[in-house]
Design a protein around this motif. Structure first.
Motif, mmCIF file in Angstrom:
data_model
loop_
_atom_site.group_PDB
_atom_site.id
_atom_site.type_symbol
_atom_site.label_atom_id
_atom_site.label_comp_id
_atom_site.label_asym_id
_atom_site.label_seq_id
_atom_site.Cartn_x
_atom_site.Cartn_y
_atom_site.Cartn_z
ATOM 1 N N ARG A 6 -0.676 9.554 -18.684
ATOM 2 C CA ARG A 6 -0.748 8.115 -18.933
ATOM 3 C C ARG A 6 -1.618 7.450 -17.877
ATOM 4 N N LYS A 7 -2.123 6.283 -18.230
ATOM 5 C CA LYS A 7 -2.927 5.505 -17.290
ATOM 6 C C LYS A 7 -2.011 4.946 -16.202
ATOM 7 N N THR A 8 -2.443 5.037 -14.952
ATOM 8 C CA THR A 8 -1.683 4.456 -13.851
ATOM 9 C C THR A 8 -1.874 2.946 -13.887
ATOM 10 N N SER A 9 -0.762 2.221 -13.904
ATOM 11 C CA SER A 9 -0.843 0.760 -13.983
ATOM 12 C C SER A 9 -1.405 0.178 -12.695
ATOM 13 N N LYS A 10 -1.910 -1.045 -12.781
ATOM 14 C CA LYS A 10 -2.492 -1.707 -11.606
ATOM 15 C C LYS A 10 -1.435 -1.919 -10.529
ATOM 16 N N ARG A 17 -1.767 1.805 -2.574
ATOM 17 C CA ARG A 17 -2.868 1.453 -1.679
ATOM 18 C C ARG A 17 -2.476 0.459 -0.593
ATOM 19 N N SER A 18 -1.352 -0.212 -0.749
ATOM 20 C CA SER A 18 -1.003 -1.303 0.171
ATOM 21 C C SER A 18 -0.174 -0.815 1.351
ATOM 22 N N LEU A 23 1.236 -1.252 9.815
ATOM 23 C CA LEU A 23 0.531 -1.164 11.091
ATOM 24 C C LEU A 23 1.490 -1.348 12.265
ATOM 25 N N ASP A 24 1.211 -0.682 13.365
ATOM 26 C CA ASP A 24 2.026 -0.798 14.567
ATOM 27 C C ASP A 24 1.638 -2.046 15.348
#
Length: 60
Positions: A6-10, A17-18, A23-24
């Motif tokens: 299946r297509k990976t949803s946005k 990706r987020s 971050l430290d």
């Protein structure tokens, strides 16, 4: 070769990706001259010393 079924949803893609929010916090070290907190490998903003040498002349 493996192909996605299946297509990976946005939303799912962006969640992956987020990872930027993980971050430290920046590290701080004490100045050897005045004891003020400063960023490592930077000149102290309070007294102007770096590794025991006066780099920036500060007026008292």
């Amino acid at each position: 070769m493996a192909v996605p079924k299946r297509k990976t949803s946005k939303a799912r893609r962006d969640k992956r990706r987020s990872s930027v929010w993980k971050l430290d916090t920046p590290a701080f070290s004490k100045c050897t001259q005045c004891g003020e907190l400063k960023a490592p490998h930077k000149v102290c903003g309070n007294c102007g010393y770096y590794k025991g040498v006066e780099v920036i002349k500060k007026e008292a």
